[in-house]
Every structure is written in structure tokens, then in C-alpha cells.
Design an enzyme around this catalytic site. Structure first.
Site, PDB file in Angstrom:
ATOM      1  N   ASN A   1     -12.399  -3.201   3.281  1.00  0.00           N
ATOM      2  CA  ASN A   1     -13.194  -3.681   4.425  1.00  0.00           C
ATOM      3  C   ASN A   1     -14.521  -2.947   4.611  1.00  0.00           C
ATOM      4  OD1 ASN A   1     -11.633  -1.468   5.222  1.00  0.00           O
ATOM      5  ND2 ASN A   1     -11.680  -2.067   7.348  1.00  0.00           N
TER       6      ASN A   1
ATOM      7  N   GLU B   1      -8.929  12.750  10.333  1.00  0.00           N
ATOM      8  CA  GLU B   1     -10.061  13.032   9.459  1.00  0.00           C
ATOM      9  C   GLU B   1     -11.289  13.185  10.348  1.00  0.00           C
ATOM     10  OE1 GLU B   1     -10.101   9.966   6.416  1.00  0.00           O
ATOM     11  OE2 GLU B   1      -8.437  10.925   5.389  1.00  0.00           O
TER      12      GLU B   1
ATOM     13  N   CYS C   1     -10.585  -1.743  11.012  1.00  0.00           N
ATOM     14  CA  CYS C   1      -9.294  -1.319  11.565  1.00  0.00           C
ATOM     15  C   CYS C   1      -9.386  -1.072  13.062  1.00  0.00           C
ATOM     16  CB  CYS C   1      -8.829  -0.058  10.858  1.00  0.00           C
ATOM     17  SG  CYS C   1     -10.094   1.228  10.887  1.00  0.00           S
TER      18      CYS C   1
ATOM     19  N   GLU D   1      -4.775   6.668   6.987  1.00  0.00           N
ATOM     20  CA  GLU D   1      -5.462   5.874   8.019  1.00  0.00           C
ATOM     21  C   GLU D   1      -4.957   4.457   7.846  1.00  0.00           C
ATOM     22  OE1 GLU D   1      -7.247   7.332  10.157  1.00  0.00           O
ATOM     23  OE2 GLU D   1      -8.087   9.128   9.237  1.00  0.00           O
TER      24      GLU D   1
HETATM   25  P1  NAD Z   1      -3.847  -2.472   1.370  1.00  0.00           P
HETATM   26  O1  NAD Z   1      -2.854  -1.524   1.910  1.00  0.00           O
HETATM   27  O2  NAD Z   1      -3.385  -3.807   0.936  1.00  0.00           O
HETATM   28  O3  NAD Z   1      -4.597  -1.835   0.106  1.00  0.00           O
HETATM   29  C1  NAD Z   1      -5.275  -0.618   0.186  1.00  0.00           C
HETATM   30  C2  NAD Z   1      -5.309   0.034  -1.178  1.00  0.00           C
HETATM   31  O4  NAD Z   1      -3.990   0.422  -1.560  1.00  0.00           O
HETATM   32  C3  NAD Z   1      -5.821  -0.869  -2.300  1.00  0.00           C
HETATM   33  O5  NAD Z   1      -6.651  -0.090  -3.135  1.00  0.00           O
HETATM   34  C4  NAD Z   1      -4.545  -1.290  -3.003  1.00  0.00           C
HETATM   35  O6  NAD Z   1      -4.738  -1.630  -4.361  1.00  0.00           O
HETATM   36  C5  NAD Z   1      -3.725  -0.025  -2.885  1.00  0.00           C
HETATM   37  N1  NAD Z   1      -2.259  -0.199  -2.983  1.00  0.00           N
HETATM   38  C6  NAD Z   1      -1.525  -1.255  -2.577  1.00  0.00           C
HETATM   39  N2  NAD Z   1      -0.210  -1.013  -2.806  1.00  0.00           N
HETATM   40  C7  NAD Z   1      -0.116   0.224  -3.367  1.00  0.00           C
HETATM   41  C8  NAD Z   1       0.961   1.043  -3.824  1.00  0.00           C
HETATM   42  N3  NAD Z   1       2.235   0.630  -3.734  1.00  0.00           N
HETATM   43  N4  NAD Z   1       0.669   2.254  -4.336  1.00  0.00           N
HETATM   44  C9  NAD Z   1      -0.608   2.699  -4.408  1.00  0.00           C
HETATM   45  N5  NAD Z   1      -1.669   1.966  -4.008  1.00  0.00           N
HETATM   46  C10 NAD Z   1      -1.433   0.748  -3.474  1.00  0.00           C
HETATM   47  O7  NAD Z   1      -4.986  -2.579   2.492  1.00  0.00           O
HETATM   48  P2  NAD Z   1      -6.260  -3.520   2.483  1.00  0.00           P
HETATM   49  O8  NAD Z   1      -5.793  -4.932   2.649  1.00  0.00           O
HETATM   50  O9  NAD Z   1      -7.130  -3.153   1.347  1.00  0.00           O
HETATM   51  O10 NAD Z   1      -7.015  -3.049   3.831  1.00  0.00           O
HETATM   52  C11 NAD Z   1      -6.771  -3.594   5.084  1.00  0.00           C
HETATM   53  C12 NAD Z   1      -5.853  -2.683   5.873  1.00  0.00           C
HETATM   54  O11 NAD Z   1      -6.423  -1.385   5.965  1.00  0.00           O
HETATM   55  C13 NAD Z   1      -5.658  -3.138   7.314  1.00  0.00           C
HETATM   56  O12 NAD Z   1      -4.304  -2.959   7.660  1.00  0.00           O
HETATM   57  C14 NAD Z   1      -6.528  -2.170   8.109  1.00  0.00           C
HETATM   58  O13 NAD Z   1      -6.133  -1.980   9.450  1.00  0.00           O
HETATM   59  C15 NAD Z   1      -6.379  -0.925   7.303  1.00  0.00           C
HETATM   60  N6  NAD Z   1      -7.498  -0.007   7.544  1.00  0.00           N
HETATM   61  C16 NAD Z   1      -7.285   1.119   8.288  1.00  0.00           C
HETATM   62  C17 NAD Z   1      -8.344   1.977   8.560  1.00  0.00           C
HETATM   63  C18 NAD Z   1      -8.159   3.221   9.391  1.00  0.00           C
HETATM   64  O14 NAD Z   1      -9.062   4.059   9.404  1.00  0.00           O
HETATM   65  N7  NAD Z   1      -7.052   3.385  10.081  1.00  0.00           N
HETATM   66  C19 NAD Z   1      -9.605   1.684   8.067  1.00  0.00           C
HETATM   67  C20 NAD Z   1      -9.784   0.527   7.306  1.00  0.00           C
HETATM   68  C21 NAD Z   1      -8.713  -0.314   7.047  1.00  0.00           C
END
Ligand code: NAD
Length: 519
Positions: A188, A500, A321, A287
Site C-alpha cells: 500500500n 516503531e 492501515c 505492523e
Molecule cells: P499481506 O499480509 O498479504 O502481505 C504482506 C507481505 O507478506 C507480502 O510481501 C507477502 O508476499 C508476504 N507474505 C504473505 N504470506 C507470507 C508468509 N506466509 N510468510 C512470509 N511472507 C508472507 O498484506 P498486504 O495485502 O500486502 O497489505 C495489506 C495489509 O497490511 C492490510 O491488512 C493493512 O492493514 C496492513 N498494513 C498495516 C500497516 C501498519 O502499519 N499497521 C501498514 C500498512 C499495511
């Protein structure tokens, strides 16, 4: 725009230096060559050893814009080995000031190559240029400046201890890096969130292997060039592209030489990663997702609240997020507020992200659009009133091939509805009326998530009182996304583990070791 000493950063900051005419994109030039995004290991761009690639698709048009090398476990192993060598070699032996000077140069170089980063980020995400040039790229650079400054000034802890012979002892703590840090990122805010982790990790003396989201490989790849240009030693910054389970992400979390994992993404993924790293008892910084409330009292500055909530709901197409998906509005202003917010939603302009007039981009992918649309449908089935939106906009060629959805406002659901309980991560909110502060607080806290909240009121006593009682990591009062990068950032409940930002990042990316000297 950014005070690098304090790390103050405002959503409204705009950089005017970019020359939009220079931007070349496949939107304007569909024949433009498909890019190749390779792995970046030990200071060089390399193909995946298995020869696998996957497609990077524009969410604006649905066209393929790049072919991306998919790392397998052997590639991850090579990247981790390079990072380990650098940790104990050139990077580990470099003086701290020289190291931090280089990181400050990374920030400068990102700004010098601003348009290239902008184009890569917009190519992958489709986000409007006005947002990407105000937020994503400058913040990506600022993270390096901030942590270079901060680590230079971190004080050491020491104690004089009494001993029986009267001579005493001196205790002092030294900070050491963790080693090779695995950095797993979402799509995102790709550059911003990646450098939010990479910058403090490197400033503390670690080396990193980054796994960007499969949806957004561009800026992480480009950053490799910058690292080489400013003289960061090979192996300090490595990039392995790929997916999660059974691919580069999982291989990174399983690797025995990775000392810690820092992850931003979905709560479910965080849970899977935690299980994988449990055997190695590795520290994690998480996060995760949010289902953030905004509470709007009748005494709020009405226009400021409407404008602020429109931003917190629809910014980045609702894919931050920190976005507000649950709005609680005091009953006397409920109807007027919903109407005013709907007016704002209807004025959002979708389409070409390179046009300054575009104010909302697409969702990241067709897959994610399916998910968001399924919640629009679920809202109907659960009995919601759709005040505005609820479908796919008709934008014409080439945008109908993209992943656009209408900004959507819902009312009329009970608090038990799934649409109110589950993170949607799109440009959508549900608005609920309330009659008392206690009722608003109870509804805001009725969730497993706990990332952030926003309060809109002129009554500051009430704001302070509520801010202490809402179960979240961050509360904004009469604002949203107003960031000071020194402050603790993170969530409670299933929204994350750890904090963080500023010294809190330094505390995660370094370990304190105590030395006791008998005098
Ligand atoms: P996601 O969890 O689908 O993927 C994030 C990353 O994790 C990707 O690089 C993906 O390839 C990797 N990944 C997926 N499964 C994995 C596994 N089993 N082992 C290791 N790596 C793995 O998230 P997304 O769809 O890319 O992002 C959206 C989500 O992120 C939303 O839930 C949003 O709220 C959250 N988010 C949180 C923050 C925060 O600061 N709290 C900030 C931005 C986004």
C-alpha cells in the site's frame, strides 16, 4: 515540507520540483517496453536461479508493466549469505559516523532521482501523483535522514555501582546490531513502509534482505541502484522478489541466519510468520491490520471534521492501515454529516494517476477488488443503506481494464455486522449514530483490532479523557495522519507487536549488552 530534525511530516506537504512532463508511463505510452525487475543480491542485479518470473500488472489499466524474477530458497540463501558477509565485513567495520553519512546520502539520492521513484511507485500502485509526490517518495527519503540523525545522537546508559571495598563499579550498556534482518513489506505504501524498516535497521549496523510485496516490486528494486551509487557496500541491502507461502517470503522467515523479522501486512500473515519463526525464537516487529474508528462529536468544527474524515476514509483509495472504516457521529449532526461526507465522496476524481486533478486511484489488483466488492455485496445482504457508491465506476478506455471501485458510504448496520467487524481495506466506511460519550467509546472499543483512532471535538478535556480509554496505539485529535516520525507507532490487540518510530525502532533493531567494570 519536512523538518528532518524533528521528523515532522504533514499530509498536505507538496513538492513542486517534479516535472510532470518527464514522466513516461504505459498509460500514456502502451507500447513502452515491459520492464525487468531482477533480484538485487550482493550489490548486483541477478536473475532468479530457477529462472522463474511473474508478472507485475498495472492496477490502472490491467496491462503487464514488468516481469519480475521470483526468488527461490537458494536465492534467499545467497542473499542472506551476502548480508551476513557484509554485516561482519565492510559494513560492520565501518565507523558509525561514516555509516550514517552514507545513509543520509541515500536520502539525498532518492530526492535527486525523485521522478524515477515516483514513476515506479505510480506504475505499481496507480496512486495519484499528488499523493505519491507528497507522501510516498519524500517519506521514503526522509526515513533515511531521520534515522541517520537519530542514531548519531542516541545516548548510552551507564550506572556507578557501590561495592563493599568502596571502589565501586561502572556499568555501561553498548548497542549492537542484531545481524541480518528480514524485512517483509506490503503494497500500500511500498517505498515508505519498506524504508521505515530498512533505514533504522541499517543505521543500527544491521544488514537486510527485503521481500517487497509481489504487487509492488518497483521502488525496492530501484533503491538497489541508489545504494550502489552512494557507496553502500555490497550485501548490505538485498532484495528478493516473490510471494509468501512456498516462495521467497516463507524462505526468508525460515532461514536460520536471519536474526529478526520485521513485517507489515495482514494480521493473518503475521500470525503465520510468527509460527514459522517460533522455533528460532526470533524477535519480531509486526505492523498489522486495523478497523479504525473515528468519533465525531456535535461540537466539532464541522467542516474540518468532514474534510478530515473524507481524507481518513478515502486517502490512497482506503488502502492505508490507518484509514477510518468505522465512523461514529453524534446524533444531532448525523444526517448533515453523512450528507456532507457523501458530497465529498462524489467529488473524488478517478482515472489517470499522472493528472494533478486525479484524487483517487484504483485498488491494488483485481483480486483485491473482488474482496472489496464482496464486502459491498455483504453490506447489502446484511441490510445496509448504501448512501453513495457500492460498485465499479465507468471510466472508459484504458481505465476499465483497471481495478477501480466507487468510494462507498454505508449506514444502518448493527454493530455485530461483519462489514463493521472485518478489515476491508478499501474506500469504504460505515457511519453509526451515537447519543453519549460512553456509547461511542464502547462501540469504538468493540473490536479485536487496535491500530488508531481519530477524535473530532472542540472539547479538549473530553478528547484527552477518551484518548486514554480507546484501546489503540495512536489517537489523532482533530487531525489524521499528522506524523512526527519520532513518536511511537504501532497497534494493540491483533494490530501489531511492538512500536516503531524514533528510539523505538532503534530499540528493536539493536540489542543492549551490559558491561560491568570493577574499579
Ligand atoms: P499481506 O499480509 O498479504 O502481505 C504482506 C507481505 O507478506 C507480502 O510481501 C507477502 O508476499 C508476504 N507474505 C504473505 N504470506 C507470507 C508468509 N506466509 N510468510 C512470509 N511472507 C508472507 O498484506 P498486504 O495485502 O500486502 O497489505 C495489506 C495489509 O497490511 C492490510 O491488512 C493493512 O492493514 C496492513 N498494513 C498495516 C500497516 C501498519 O502499519 N499497521 C501498514 C500498512 C499495511
Amino acid at each position: 515540507m519536512l523538518d528532518v530534525t524533528s521528523g515532522r511530516f504533514q499530509l498536505t506537504d507538496i513538492i513542486e520540483s517534479m516535472n510532470d512532463q518527464l514522466l513516461q508511463s504505459e498509460i500514456h505510452n502502451p507500447q513502452s517496453a515491459i520492464k525487468d525487475y531482477r533480484l538485487f543480491i550482493d550489490g548486483s542485479y541477478v536473475d532468479a536461479s530457477g529462472g522463474n518470473t511473474f508478472e507485475d500488472v498495472s492496477p490502472v489499466t490491467g496491462r503487464v508493466i514488468a516481469r519480475v524474477a521470483e526468488a527461490n530458497a537458494d536465492d534467499v540463501d545467497r542473499a542472506v549469505a551476502a548480508a551476513k558477509r557484509a554485516r561482519h565485513g565492510a559494513w560492520g567495520k565501518m565507523g558509525v559516523n561514516a555509516r550514517l553519512d552514507l545513509l543520509a546520502r541515500v536520502a539525498d539520492r532518492i530526492m535527486e532521482r525523485f521522478d524515477e521513484f515516483l514513476e515506479a511507485e505510480i506504475g505499481d500502485t496507480g496512486k495519484p501523483v499528488s499523493w505519491a509526490k507528497a507522501i510516498d517518495i519524500p517519506r521514503g527519503a526522509a526515513n533515511f535522514k531521520l534515522f541517520a540523525n537519530l542514531v548519531r545522537n542516541v545516548p548510552n546508559e551507564s550506572y556507578q555501582t557501590d561495592t563493599e571495598d568502596g571502589l565501586g563499579a561502572l556499568n555501561y550498556a553498548i548497542r549492537v546490531p542484531l545481524g541480518v534482518v528480514g524485512v517483509i513489506c506490503p503494497w500500500n505504501l511500498p517505498l515508505l513502509l519498506m524504508t521505515w524498516k530498512v533505514a533504522p535497521a541499517l543505521a543500527c549496523g544491521n544488514t537486510v534482505v527485503v521481500k517487497p510485496s509481489e504487487e509492488t516490486p518497483g521502488t525496492a528494486t530501484l533503491l538497489g541502484e541508489v545504494m550502489n551509487e552512494v557507496g553502500i557496500p555490497p550485501g548490505v541491502y538485498n532484495v528478493v522478489h516473490g510471494f509468501g507461502p512456498g516462495s521467497a517470503g516463507e524462505a526468508l522467515t525460515k532461514h536460520p541466519d536471519v536474526a529478526a523479522i520485521t513485517f507489515t501486512g495482514e494480521t493473518r500473515t503475521g500470525s503465520a510468520i510468527m509460527k514459522t519463526v517460533a522455533d528460532g525464537v526470533k524477535p519480531v516487529s509486526f505492523e498489522l491490520g486495523g478497523k479504525n474508528p473515528a468519533i465525531i462529536f456535535a461540537d466539532a468544527d464541522f467542516d474540518a471534521a468532514v474534510a478530515g474524515v473524507a481524507r481518513s476514509t478515502f486517502a490512497n483509495c482506503g488502502q492505508v492501515c490507518l484509514c477510518s472504516e468505522r465512523l461514529y457521529v453524534e446524533r444531532p449532526i448525523f444526517d448533515r454529516f453523512v450528507e456532507a461526507l457523501a458530497e465529498r465522496a462524489k467529488k473524488l476524481r478517478m482515472g489517470d494517476p499522472f493528472q494533478q486533478s486525479t484524487t483517487m486511484g484504483p485498488l491494488i489488483s483485481k483480486g483485491h477488488r473482488e474482496k472489496v466488492l464482496s464486502y459491498y455485496q455483504l453490506a447489502r445482504e446484511e441490510g445496509a443503506t448504501i448512501v453513495t457508491g457500492g460498485g465499479i465506476p465507468k471510466l472508459g478506455d484504458p481505465f476499465d481494464g483497471g481495478s477501480f471501485v466507487e468510494p462507498t458510504i454505508l449506514t444502518g448496520l448493527p454493530e455485530s455486522a461483519r462489514v463493521i467487524k472485518e478489515e476491508i481495506f478499501g474506500p469504504v466506511c460505515h457511519v453509526q449514530p451515537f447519543d453519549s460519550e460512553d456509547e461511542a467509546l464502547a462501540m469504538a472499543n468493540d473490536t479485536e483490532y487496535g491500530l488508531c483512532s481519530a477524535l473530532w471535538t472542540q472539547n479538549l478535556s473530553r478528547a484527552h479523557r477518551l484518548a486514554a480509554q480507546i484501546d489503540v496505539g495512536i489517537t489523532w485529535v482533530n487531525s489524521w495522519f499528522l506524523r512526527d516520525l519520532r513518536t511511537p507507532f504501532g497497534g494493540t490487540g491483533i494490530s501489531g507487536i511492538g512500536r516503531e518510530g524514533g528510539i523505538h525502532s532503534v530499540n528493536f533493531y539493536s540489542e543492549l549488552r551490559n558491561v560491568c567494570v570493577k574499579l
